[in-house]
Motif scaffolding. Structure first.
Motif, PDB file in Angstrom:
ATOM      1  N   LEU A 171       0.815  -1.214   0.000  1.00 11.91           N
ATOM      2  CA  LEU A 171       0.000   0.000   0.000  1.00 11.91           C
ATOM      3  C   LEU A 171       0.852   1.268   0.000  1.00 11.91           C
ATOM      4  O   LEU A 171       0.323   2.375   0.028  1.00 11.91           O
ATOM      5  CB  LEU A 171      -0.919   0.008   1.232  1.00 11.91           C
ATOM      6  CG  LEU A 171      -1.901  -1.155   1.339  1.00 11.91           C
ATOM      7  CD1 LEU A 171      -2.659  -1.084   2.662  1.00 11.91           C
ATOM      8  CD2 LEU A 171      -2.856  -1.177   0.165  1.00 11.91           C
ATOM      9  N   ALA A 231      -5.284   3.854   1.687  1.00 17.68           N
ATOM     10  CA  ALA A 231      -4.090   4.202   0.915  1.00 17.68           C
ATOM     11  C   ALA A 231      -4.428   4.420  -0.546  1.00 17.68           C
ATOM     12  O   ALA A 231      -5.326   3.779  -1.098  1.00 17.68           O
ATOM     13  CB  ALA A 231      -3.055   3.086   1.029  1.00 17.68           C
ATOM     14  N   PRO A 266      -2.066   3.680  -3.209  1.00 19.57           N
ATOM     15  CA  PRO A 266      -0.724   3.131  -3.431  1.00 19.57           C
ATOM     16  C   PRO A 266       0.002   3.788  -4.596  1.00 19.57           C
ATOM     17  O   PRO A 266      -0.605   4.203  -5.582  1.00 19.57           O
ATOM     18  CB  PRO A 266      -0.997   1.656  -3.726  1.00 19.57           C
ATOM     19  CG  PRO A 266      -2.325   1.378  -3.107  1.00 19.57           C
ATOM     20  CD  PRO A 266      -3.098   2.664  -3.274  1.00 19.57           C
ATOM     21  N   ASP A 320      -7.601  -6.234   1.927  1.00 17.01           N
ATOM     22  CA  ASP A 320      -7.734  -5.004   1.150  1.00 17.01           C
ATOM     23  C   ASP A 320      -9.144  -4.914   0.575  1.00 17.01           C
ATOM     24  O   ASP A 320      -9.666  -5.905   0.061  1.00 17.01           O
ATOM     25  CB  ASP A 320      -6.748  -4.978  -0.016  1.00 17.01           C
ATOM     26  CG  ASP A 320      -5.294  -4.921   0.431  1.00 17.01           C
ATOM     27  OD1 ASP A 320      -5.039  -4.747   1.637  1.00 17.01           O
ATOM     28  OD2 ASP A 320      -4.419  -5.060  -0.443  1.00 17.01           O
TER      29      ASP A 320
END
Length: 148
Positions: A73, A108, A110, A139
């Protein structure tokens, strides 16, 4: 007569300023001193009602590890709000939504997606997702942003 009116006006201004400051949402941002896009993301937060406590860090990897940000992430900066992490160039509205998500440890964006807040460069953008990390370590996609 001018003095009392002036005091009343100054008092009203001071009270309004204090009320506005109290309405700001506190967030801690940890970043590397040499990253310009982090400062742009901080500006994005500040223009959206956040009071940013800016922490310049010598070892961002250690910060991310301490806060539970999984390497998959990762991005360039890490924030903390209400005990939850915010990794990378997450839009302010998603940071606000995180405050209501008790099922998530953090969120997040990423990498460093072009066109995300703080990564606006020459009008270029790419599609990206904001990923939430559940308490079970899974996730989940919490938002998707198309390329513009």
């Amino acid at each position: 007569m001018k003095t009392p009116l002036r005091l009343v006006l100054l008092s009203a201004l001071f009270t309004t300023t204090l009320a506005q400051a109290a309405d700001l949402i506190p967030i801690d941002v940890h970043r590397d001193a040499n990253c310009g896009c982090c400062k742009k993301w901080i500006s994005h937060l500040e223009s959206n009602g956040f009071k940013v406590n800016d922490h310049v860090e010598a070892d961002m990897s250690a910060v991310k590890q301490r806060l539970g940000v999984a390497p998959r992430l990762g991005s360039c900066h890490t924030a903390v709000i209400d005990g939850k992490f915010v990794e990378g160039h997450v839009p302010a509205d998603q940071v606000l939504a995180l405050r209501k998500r008790n099922d998530l440890l953090g969120i997040a964006a990423p990498g460093m997606p072009m066109g995300s807040p703080g990564m606006e460069v020459d009008g270029r953008s790419e599609a990206y997702q904001v990923i939430g990390l559940t308490r079970e370590g899974k996730d989940v996609v919490v938002a998707e942003y198309p390329a513009q």
